[in-house]
Write an enzyme that holds these catalytic residues in place. Sequence first.
Site, PDB file in Angstrom:
ATOM      1  N   THR A   1       0.882  -1.162   0.000  1.00 51.52           N
ATOM      2  CA  THR A   1       0.000   0.000   0.000  1.00 51.52           C
ATOM      3  C   THR A   1       0.908   1.196   0.000  1.00 51.52           C
ATOM      4  O   THR A   1       1.296   1.712   1.019  1.00 51.52           O
ATOM      5  CB  THR A   1      -0.972   0.078   1.157  1.00 51.52           C
ATOM      6  OG1 THR A   1      -2.070   0.854   0.732  1.00 51.52           O
ATOM      7  CG2 THR A   1      -0.509   0.727   2.366  1.00 51.52           C
TER       8      THR A   1
ATOM      9  N   ASN B   1      -3.961  -0.709  13.504  1.00 53.24           N
ATOM     10  CA  ASN B   1      -4.887  -1.215  12.488  1.00 53.24           C
ATOM     11  C   ASN B   1      -6.261  -1.524  13.052  1.00 53.24           C
ATOM     12  O   ASN B   1      -7.260  -1.472  12.333  1.00 53.24           O
ATOM     13  CB  ASN B   1      -4.270  -2.441  11.803  1.00 53.24           C
ATOM     14  CG  ASN B   1      -3.238  -2.019  10.779  1.00 53.24           C
ATOM     15  OD1 ASN B   1      -3.572  -1.618   9.680  1.00 53.24           O
ATOM     16  ND2 ASN B   1      -1.978  -2.077  11.173  1.00 53.24           N
TER      17      ASN B   1
END
Length: 407
Positions: free
Chosen positions: A195, A402
């Site tokens: 990412t 996260n």
Amino acid sequence: MSITETPIRLPIPPLPKGFRVAGAHAGLKRNPTREDISLVVSDLPATAAGVYTTNLVFAAPVAFDRARTPGSGFRAIAINSGNANACTGTRGLDDARSMAATAASRLGVPEPGVLVLSTGIIGEFLPLEKIRSGIDMVAGRLGADSDAVVTAARGMMTTDTRPKLSGSSFVAGGRTYTLFGMAKGAAMVGPRMATMLGIILTDAPVQPADAQRLLREAAERTFNCVSVDGHTSTNDTVLLLANAAAGGEPLSGPGLDAFAKALSDACETLAREIADDGEGATHVLRIEVRGCPTRDEARQIARTVADSPLVKTAIHGADPNWGRIVSAAGYSGVRFDPDKLVLRVNGTLLFQHGQPVAFDADKVSESIRSARETLIELDLHSGGESIRFYSSDLTAEYVHLNADYHT
């Protein structure tokens, strides 16, 4: 979600001739101190090339840029963070076009010469009014000094703790050219690619076909050899702009080779920086796999070791647990003779001839604990291919970041 930023690594590399950049906060992120809009502008029409995620679920800006590159006549890249514009259907593609059109209009350049990048939360539409306001703001702040570079790099960041920058010069045809790179990436990082957003700029003259080929080759050796958590993103993009502002004929022969090396070196620096800034990371894992019949097999073994939660937590705990590393190689799907496998950690031999060897566990543990980078070397003694792969350890901070990312 709280992110603790770390100081940027100095010195700030210079921009190549004919490029200006800037970043600002436009309200896409909750924190007003974190930039979320950036512009990269070339004063001359530039060659552009791009490499993109292999995820079948890809974001609107990926579709938009992929349709335009490689090519020539490019003048700008408009970037936002805080919103990925991914899984947003036809409206998402329309919004990407609108973002490019806004930048083109504000900069006074042709709309086909603008590319866009987005990163952030998936599944939400772009707040176009904030995007338009931000682009207008940033266009008035463009510069080539260190402050402009840092704000532009920060405008790409999501959970990164610092900007990731690289810079170098190379000589071709008697001329000196500059190459600059900046990237973002800290998690949802899996090979092919991570990412991540990456931008490489050079004032060298490079033909579109050469730029595309060399960028793809560099990404294959570097960005495609990074994994923080094995999760391939929807928005992965690396763009290269070459505007020929330093003069000369299009590079060929040895001159093109010099550019290729500078490009590959810049990508490797940025790839390692991404692994080093893995969310909550306390260690970088450099995994060297050698002696394989093919490079793809070496990559598969390295990726399996890199993505193993047990390997990653062992490194976090400074535990030289050779069994976790060897077993990860064994379930990678690559066939090899375990009796030929050799494992070293930070230069110390731990395993060979199908069994562990005597070693000073406390000494190896201290070598892991006391250094940011841990070197894991695996040699299959079954061929001539090798690979270098970067990852990071797995910490409680990664879980917290996260778990709280959206909420």
